[in-house]
Design an enzyme around this catalytic site. Structure first.
Site, PDB file in Angstrom:
ATOM      1  N   TYR A 123       5.899   5.353  -3.370  1.00 48.62           N
ATOM      2  CA  TYR A 123       6.402   6.650  -2.027  1.00 48.62           C
ATOM      3  C   TYR A 123       7.528   7.504  -2.087  1.00 48.62           C
ATOM      4  CZ  TYR A 123       2.118   4.669  -0.819  1.00 48.62           C
ATOM      5  OH  TYR A 123       0.337   3.717  -0.902  1.00 48.62           O
ATOM      6  N   PHE A 410       1.455  -5.065   7.471  1.00 45.18           N
ATOM      7  CA  PHE A 410       0.609  -4.665   8.324  1.00 45.18           C
ATOM      8  C   PHE A 410      -0.186  -3.795   7.296  1.00 45.18           C
ATOM      9  CE2 PHE A 410       4.380  -1.886   8.567  1.00 45.18           C
ATOM     10  CZ  PHE A 410       3.660  -0.982   8.224  1.00 45.18           C
TER      11      PHE A 410
END
Length: 410
Positions: A123, A410
């Site tokens: 990322y 999450f």
């Protein structure tokens, strides 16, 4: 290959989940877990990439409110469920989804996006910087004791089920969130996450337990944990405690909770996988060498709207610096920005003045929550000082008193 990017339609949810599970190679979650994620994920915030007659890529975004240095809570996109089918990797699917998602977030006025990375090398290409770390450890409870300050003996421990203790735990958690950057305020529905305890996910441990720490009838802290019974080693029981989460409103209660956890009968060790790297437990154990503390990367931060993001957080010291920012993925962030900040607030505006520091948007994401200093990034060759003294000035301003930390996945 033609990639068709579109918002996830409600009727495609099952295919979305199937492709996501297949991409990660797992068996999938328990039905109650899948149902929880379905209720939390806004369908209109999810993207699917279609090619060759089906979904080949997925990406979603939760709606969060994240604590910043200074205590403010910022609306933040929690990027999640990102996957590409093994048959379509290295063909531009991920790049197309990431660029589309960041463009959508910018149009909505979202200043910051965050994610947790299954593979850290991915990322950074899209401007996400590793902004927090998490500490893990295993305490030898047969050899290590916990020092408690005066008043700890007055803290009463009350064992309840997680459901019975949920409201009290959430009240404590809500008061802790503004004190540490990177923590996520509970949005509606997220209070379910600490209660999720499918038997298939327990790994040999018993059901989750909850202990409430009370002083004068007020709940001042809590811990949620599970116990695994063991055999014996030379006649000594060697079970273990797995700590899921622990929070408290004051140091006395916090130490009392750790003493309770390490005093559990018939166990020889306590393990945990996610605490802040500056957690006070390191200061109250009697022998840190028998605790096996270590750390790994945690939350990755991406500034979507650079001036809005920099103006939203607090600063520990005055700074007036011109940042020359490179941003190949979000070109609206690129260029020179004057950041004028002090403990009262900040302004960030475009400027034609000479730059004081040069860096990529990824490094701004890394430094944004105050855990990784700009000086350390400069030492790695990732920030360039163009005006003498600017690096020290900016680094002091960006730092947080407490290490930033993401409390749950999450």
């Amino acid at each position: 290959m033609t990639i068709d990017l579109r918002a996830l339609a409600a009727e495609d949810w099952e295919e979305f989940c199937l492709r996501l599970v297949r991409a990660f190679g797992g068996p999938g979650g328990a039905p109650e877990e899948t149902a929880m994620w379905r209720g939390l994920l806004p369908v209109e915030r999810a993207i699917v990439a279609r090619a060759d007659g089906g979904i080949v890529g997925t990406a979603g975004a939760f709606d969060f409110r994240m604590s910043l240095p200074g205590g403010a809570l910022l609306d933040t996109a929690g990027v999640t469920m990102v996957s590409v089918q093994p048959t379509h990797r290295r063909r531009g699917v991920l790049s197309a989804m990431m660029r589309r998602q960041l463009g959508d977030l910018h149009e909505r006025g979202t200043a910051v996006a965050v994610l947790t990375a299954s593979e850290p090398s991915i990322y950074g290409r899209f401007g996400y910087g590793a902004a927090t770390r998490q500490m893990h450890g295993g305490i030898d409870t047969t050899r290590v004791t916990v020092a408690v300050p005066p008043g700890a003996d007055a803290v009463r421990m009350r064992l309840v089920t997680p459901a019975e203790g949920a409201a009290a735990c959430e009240a404590v958690y809500a008061r802790v969130v503004p004190t540490r950057p990177g923590m996520l305020a509970r949005q509606p529905g997220w209070e379910q996450l600490p209660l999720l305890d499918p038997p298939g996910n327990r790994g040999g441990y018993g059901e989750r337990l909850c202990v409430l720490a009370e002083t004068d009838g007020e709940v001042r802290g809590y811990a949620r944990y599970a116990v695994r019974a063991g055999g014996t080693t030379f006649g000594v029981p060697d079970g273990s405690v797995k700590l899921h989460d622990v929070e408290a409103l004051d140091p006395v209660t916090y130490a009392a909770l750790w003493r309770y956890l390490t005093d559990t009968d018939l166990v020889a060790r306590l393990t945990f996988h996610n605490r802040p790297v500056d957690d006070p437990v390191q200061q109250i154990v009697s022998d840190i060498r028998r605790c096996g503390f270590g750390w790994r990367d945690g939350l990755y931060v991406r500034l979507v709207d650079l001036p809005a993001a920099l103006e939203a957080r607090g600063y520990a010291a005055p700074a007036d610096v011109v940042l020359d920012v490179q941003d190949a993925v979000c070109p609206w962030n690129a260029g020179r920005w004057r950041l004028s900040a002090d403990v009262k607030g900040a302004a960030c505006e475009r400027t034609t003045d000479p730059a004081d520091l040069a860096l990529d948007a990824k490094e701004l994401g890394t430094a944004y929550l105050g855990g990784h200093g700009l000086r350390a990034l400069a030492g790695a060759g990732l920030v360039t000082e163009l005006r003498q003294g600017a690096l020290a000035e900016a680094s002091a301003a960006f730092r947080s008193d407490l290490e930033p930390w993401l409390p749950h996945f999450f």
